[in-house]
Design a protein around this motif. Structure first.
Motif, PDB file in Angstrom:
ATOM      1  N   ARG A 138       0.825  -1.208   0.000  1.00 55.88           N
ATOM      2  CA  ARG A 138       0.000   0.000   0.000  1.00 55.88           C
ATOM      3  C   ARG A 138       0.859   1.257   0.000  1.00 55.88           C
ATOM      4  O   ARG A 138       1.985   1.260   0.493  1.00 55.88           O
ATOM      5  CB  ARG A 138      -0.918   0.023   1.241  1.00 55.88           C
ATOM      6  CG  ARG A 138      -1.944  -1.109   1.269  1.00 55.88           C
ATOM      7  CD  ARG A 138      -2.728  -1.100   2.566  1.00 55.88           C
ATOM      8  NE  ARG A 138      -3.693  -2.179   2.641  1.00 55.88           N
ATOM      9  CZ  ARG A 138      -4.967  -2.081   2.251  1.00 55.88           C
ATOM     10  NH1 ARG A 138      -5.423  -0.915   1.778  1.00 55.88           N
ATOM     11  NH2 ARG A 138      -5.790  -3.108   2.345  1.00 55.88           N
ATOM     12  N   THR A 139       0.287   2.330  -0.526  1.00 52.41           N
ATOM     13  CA  THR A 139       0.903   3.655  -0.500  1.00 52.41           C
ATOM     14  C   THR A 139      -0.169   4.664  -0.124  1.00 52.41           C
ATOM     15  O   THR A 139      -1.319   4.547  -0.547  1.00 52.41           O
ATOM     16  CB  THR A 139       1.492   4.028  -1.871  1.00 52.41           C
ATOM     17  OG1 THR A 139       2.550   3.128  -2.197  1.00 52.41           O
ATOM     18  CG2 THR A 139       2.045   5.445  -1.865  1.00 52.41           C
ATOM     19  N   THR A 140       0.215   5.651   0.678  1.00 45.55           N
ATOM     20  CA  THR A 140      -0.715   6.721   1.054  1.00 45.55           C
ATOM     21  C   THR A 140      -0.105   8.076   0.727  1.00 45.55           C
ATOM     22  O   THR A 140       1.063   8.332   1.051  1.00 45.55           O
ATOM     23  CB  THR A 140      -1.045   6.670   2.553  1.00 45.55           C
ATOM     24  OG1 THR A 140      -1.714   5.446   2.841  1.00 45.55           O
ATOM     25  CG2 THR A 140      -1.942   7.832   2.951  1.00 45.55           C
ATOM     26  N   LEU A 141      -0.868   8.914   0.064  1.00 44.70           N
ATOM     27  CA  LEU A 141      -0.504  10.305  -0.161  1.00 44.70           C
ATOM     28  C   LEU A 141      -1.456  11.157   0.662  1.00 44.70           C
ATOM     29  O   LEU A 141      -2.671  11.046   0.528  1.00 44.70           O
ATOM     30  CB  LEU A 141      -0.631  10.682  -1.642  1.00 44.70           C
ATOM     31  CG  LEU A 141       0.460  10.217  -2.607  1.00 44.70           C
ATOM     32  CD1 LEU A 141       0.406   8.715  -2.791  1.00 44.70           C
ATOM     33  CD2 LEU A 141       0.286  10.910  -3.961  1.00 44.70           C
ATOM     34  N   HIS A 142      -0.924  12.001   1.533  1.00 44.74           N
ATOM     35  CA  HIS A 142      -1.734  12.797   2.439  1.00 44.74           C
ATOM     36  C   HIS A 142      -1.370  14.272   2.259  1.00 44.74           C
ATOM     37  O   HIS A 142      -0.185  14.619   2.282  1.00 44.74           O
ATOM     38  CB  HIS A 142      -1.484  12.357   3.885  1.00 44.74           C
ATOM     39  CG  HIS A 142      -2.341  13.045   4.895  1.00 44.74           C
ATOM     40  ND1 HIS A 142      -2.128  12.963   6.244  1.00 44.74           N
ATOM     41  CD2 HIS A 142      -3.443  13.838   4.744  1.00 44.74           C
ATOM     42  CE1 HIS A 142      -3.038  13.665   6.892  1.00 44.74           C
ATOM     43  NE2 HIS A 142      -3.842  14.205   5.999  1.00 44.74           N
ATOM     44  N   TYR A 143      -2.391  15.102   2.091  1.00 42.12           N
ATOM     45  CA  TYR A 143      -2.169  16.540   1.893  1.00 42.12           C
ATOM     46  C   TYR A 143      -2.958  17.331   2.923  1.00 42.12           C
ATOM     47  O   TYR A 143      -4.150  17.080   3.138  1.00 42.12           O
ATOM     48  CB  TYR A 143      -2.582  16.953   0.474  1.00 42.12           C
ATOM     49  CG  TYR A 143      -1.691  16.344  -0.577  1.00 42.12           C
ATOM     50  CD1 TYR A 143      -0.580  17.028  -1.050  1.00 42.12           C
ATOM     51  CD2 TYR A 143      -1.939  15.072  -1.071  1.00 42.12           C
ATOM     52  CE1 TYR A 143       0.264  16.463  -2.002  1.00 42.12           C
ATOM     53  CE2 TYR A 143      -1.109  14.498  -2.012  1.00 42.12           C
ATOM     54  CZ  TYR A 143      -0.011  15.186  -2.468  1.00 42.12           C
ATOM     55  OH  TYR A 143       0.816  14.617  -3.402  1.00 42.12           O
ATOM     56  N   GLU A 144      -2.298  18.291   3.548  1.00 44.00           N
ATOM     57  CA  GLU A 144      -2.919  19.066   4.613  1.00 44.00           C
ATOM     58  C   GLU A 144      -3.898  20.110   4.086  1.00 44.00           C
ATOM     59  O   GLU A 144      -4.715  20.619   4.853  1.00 44.00           O
ATOM     60  CB  GLU A 144      -1.843  19.742   5.460  1.00 44.00           C
ATOM     61  CG  GLU A 144      -0.959  18.759   6.228  1.00 44.00           C
ATOM     62  CD  GLU A 144       0.110  19.444   7.030  1.00 44.00           C
ATOM     63  OE1 GLU A 144       0.404  20.635   6.745  1.00 44.00           O
ATOM     64  OE2 GLU A 144       0.668  18.808   7.946  1.00 44.00           O
ATOM     65  N   GLN A 145      -3.804  20.440   2.824  1.00 44.89           N
ATOM     66  CA  GLN A 145      -4.744  21.397   2.235  1.00 44.89           C
ATOM     67  C   GLN A 145      -5.274  20.858   0.916  1.00 44.89           C
ATOM     68  O   GLN A 145      -4.508  20.414   0.058  1.00 44.89           O
ATOM     69  CB  GLN A 145      -4.087  22.759   1.997  1.00 44.89           C
ATOM     70  CG  GLN A 145      -5.064  23.803   1.444  1.00 44.89           C
ATOM     71  CD  GLN A 145      -4.413  25.149   1.187  1.00 44.89           C
ATOM     72  OE1 GLN A 145      -3.192  25.259   1.053  1.00 44.89           O
ATOM     73  NE2 GLN A 145      -5.215  26.187   1.105  1.00 44.89           N
ATOM     74  N   PHE A 146      -6.590  20.899   0.764  1.00 46.44           N
ATOM     75  CA  PHE A 146      -7.245  20.473  -0.465  1.00 46.44           C
ATOM     76  C   PHE A 146      -8.464  21.355  -0.682  1.00 46.44           C
ATOM     77  O   PHE A 146      -9.328  21.460   0.178  1.00 46.44           O
ATOM     78  CB  PHE A 146      -7.658  19.003  -0.367  1.00 46.44           C
ATOM     79  CG  PHE A 146      -8.374  18.491  -1.601  1.00 46.44           C
ATOM     80  CD1 PHE A 146      -7.649  18.092  -2.711  1.00 46.44           C
ATOM     81  CD2 PHE A 146      -9.758  18.410  -1.644  1.00 46.44           C
ATOM     82  CE1 PHE A 146      -8.298  17.608  -3.844  1.00 46.44           C
ATOM     83  CE2 PHE A 146     -10.418  17.932  -2.770  1.00 46.44           C
ATOM     84  CZ  PHE A 146      -9.677  17.529  -3.869  1.00 46.44           C
ATOM     85  N   LYS A 147      -8.497  22.003  -1.830  1.00 41.37           N
ATOM     86  CA  LYS A 147      -9.607  22.912  -2.133  1.00 41.37           C
ATOM     87  C   LYS A 147      -9.894  22.872  -3.624  1.00 41.37           C
ATOM     88  O   LYS A 147      -8.971  22.876  -4.443  1.00 41.37           O
ATOM     89  CB  LYS A 147      -9.255  24.342  -1.712  1.00 41.37           C
ATOM     90  CG  LYS A 147     -10.354  25.363  -1.970  1.00 41.37           C
ATOM     91  CD  LYS A 147      -9.933  26.739  -1.470  1.00 41.37           C
ATOM     92  CE  LYS A 147     -11.013  27.775  -1.723  1.00 41.37           C
ATOM     93  NZ  LYS A 147     -10.598  29.120  -1.235  1.00 41.37           N
ATOM     94  N   VAL A 148     -11.174  22.824  -3.972  1.00 43.57           N
ATOM     95  CA  VAL A 148     -11.608  22.852  -5.362  1.00 43.57           C
ATOM     96  C   VAL A 148     -12.391  24.121  -5.601  1.00 43.57           C
ATOM     97  O   VAL A 148     -13.348  24.427  -4.872  1.00 43.57           O
ATOM     98  CB  VAL A 148     -12.473  21.615  -5.693  1.00 43.57           C
ATOM     99  CG1 VAL A 148     -13.007  21.700  -7.120  1.00 43.57           C
ATOM    100  CG2 VAL A 148     -11.652  20.338  -5.511  1.00 43.57           C
ATOM    101  N   GLY A 149     -11.974  24.902  -6.594  1.00 43.31           N
ATOM    102  CA  GLY A 149     -12.617  26.167  -6.907  1.00 43.31           C
ATOM    103  C   GLY A 149     -13.982  25.990  -7.555  1.00 43.31           C
ATOM    104  O   GLY A 149     -14.499  24.884  -7.692  1.00 43.31           O
ATOM    105  N   SER A 150     -14.555  27.087  -7.985  1.00 41.61           N
ATOM    106  CA  SER A 150     -15.906  27.096  -8.535  1.00 41.61           C
ATOM    107  C   SER A 150     -15.896  26.740 -10.018  1.00 41.61           C
ATOM    108  O   SER A 150     -14.846  26.662 -10.659  1.00 41.61           O
ATOM    109  CB  SER A 150     -16.517  28.484  -8.351  1.00 41.61           C
ATOM    110  OG  SER A 150     -15.811  29.437  -9.149  1.00 41.61           O
ATOM    111  N   ALA A 151     -17.096  26.566 -10.563  1.00 43.31           N
ATOM    112  CA  ALA A 151     -17.236  26.302 -11.995  1.00 43.31           C
ATOM    113  C   ALA A 151     -16.656  27.446 -12.810  1.00 43.31           C
ATOM    114  O   ALA A 151     -16.038  27.227 -13.860  1.00 43.31           O
ATOM    115  CB  ALA A 151     -18.702  26.081 -12.337  1.00 43.31           C
ATOM    116  N   LYS A 152     -16.832  28.673 -12.335  1.00 40.60           N
ATOM    117  CA  LYS A 152     -16.291  29.842 -13.017  1.00 40.60           C
ATOM    118  C   LYS A 152     -14.783  29.746 -13.156  1.00 40.60           C
ATOM    119  O   LYS A 152     -14.202  30.177 -14.165  1.00 40.60           O
ATOM    120  CB  LYS A 152     -16.669  31.114 -12.249  1.00 40.60           C
ATOM    121  CG  LYS A 152     -16.113  32.388 -12.839  1.00 40.60           C
ATOM    122  CD  LYS A 152     -16.495  33.586 -11.989  1.00 40.60           C
ATOM    123  CE  LYS A 152     -15.875  34.874 -12.526  1.00 40.60           C
ATOM    124  NZ  LYS A 152     -16.219  36.046 -11.664  1.00 40.60           N
TER     125      LYS A 152
END
Length: 243
Positions: A138-152
């Motif tokens: 197994r491998t794990t990638l962990h990120y302390e910040q994750f954000k998805v912007g708007s459709a615009k």
């Protein structure tokens, strides 16, 4: 997902009506967040990873949605937003399908860009990618910040604060817009989502020119890093998640 659209939720977010997810009832009742389904909660032994009804989804009163919660990995409390496990679902989808989501929560699925923006567009969220290879490793990638912007903003990706045992495979994708076979927003001269098409299309992703990692790729050709992978899950959790 019922009664009210994700688009309406995003509008409510914009005018400040939405409140944070919180609280968790006892077993066999709907939840307000996957956060309460973790190792350190009193209901842990009564709650297994699986599909739950989340009330007040994105903080919108009386709006319920089905979600898949991971109660085990990394302490639990994770909302799973993507899974590949057997190639049964076609990820070569158009822009609208990636916005709305597709597949089944108990199998392979993509939860949807609108929902990802709705969830992560307000307060801080972390992201975890769990990869299981065919040999059982197994491998794990962990990120302390994750954000998805708007459709615009073409669902622009913010991902940082890497923790893991591999190179930071998502660094190349930070700041990228989402691309699908019918909406080319990457930095390559062609369309990364159509690379190797029609036999093995790459699917939608936050491409640069094109990718270091692409969990939405054609299942038997995910990429050089993951070509032997058997299971891939992407999951998110609020930074203030009380587990």
């Amino acid at each position: 997902m019922t009664t009210i659209t994700i688009t309406t939720i995003i509008l409510l977010l914009a005018i400040g009506i939405v409140t944070a997810l919180a609280g968790c009832p006892k077993a066999n009742a709907p939840i307000e967040s996957c956060c309460c389904l973790g190792f350190n909660t009193s209901v842990f032994n009564k709650r297994k990873s699986g599909v739950y009804t989340m009330v007040n989804f994105c903080g919108v009163k009386c709006y319920n949605a089905e979600v898949y919660c991971d109660t085990i990995n990394g302490g639990g409390g994770w909302l799973v937003v993507q899974r590949r496990q057997d190639g049964s679902v076609d990820f070569n989808r158009n822009w609208g399908e990636y916005e709305d989501g597709f597949g089944e929560l108990t199998g392979e699925f993509w939860y949807g860009l609108r929902a990802l923006h709705c969830l992560t567009g307000q307060s801080g969220w972390e992201m975890r990618m769990d990869i299981k290879y065919r040999d059982g490793s197994r491998t794990t990638l962990h990120y302390e910040q994750f954000k998805v912007g708007s459709a615009k903003d073409k669902y622009n990706l913010t991902v940082s604060g890497f923790q893991g045992t591999t190179p930071d495979l998502m660094a190349r994708h930070n700041g990228m817009n989402f691309t699908t076979k019918d909406s080319d927003n990457d930095r390559w001269d062609g369309n990364c989502a159509l690379l190797y098409a029609p036999a093995r299309p790459a699917g939608g992703w936050w491409y640069n020119d094109c990718w270091n990692i692409n969990p939405n790729n054609f299942y038997t050709n995910l990429n050089k890093i993951l070509h032997n992978s058997h299971l891939i899950e992407i999951k998110i959790r609020p930074l203030n998640c009380n587990i």
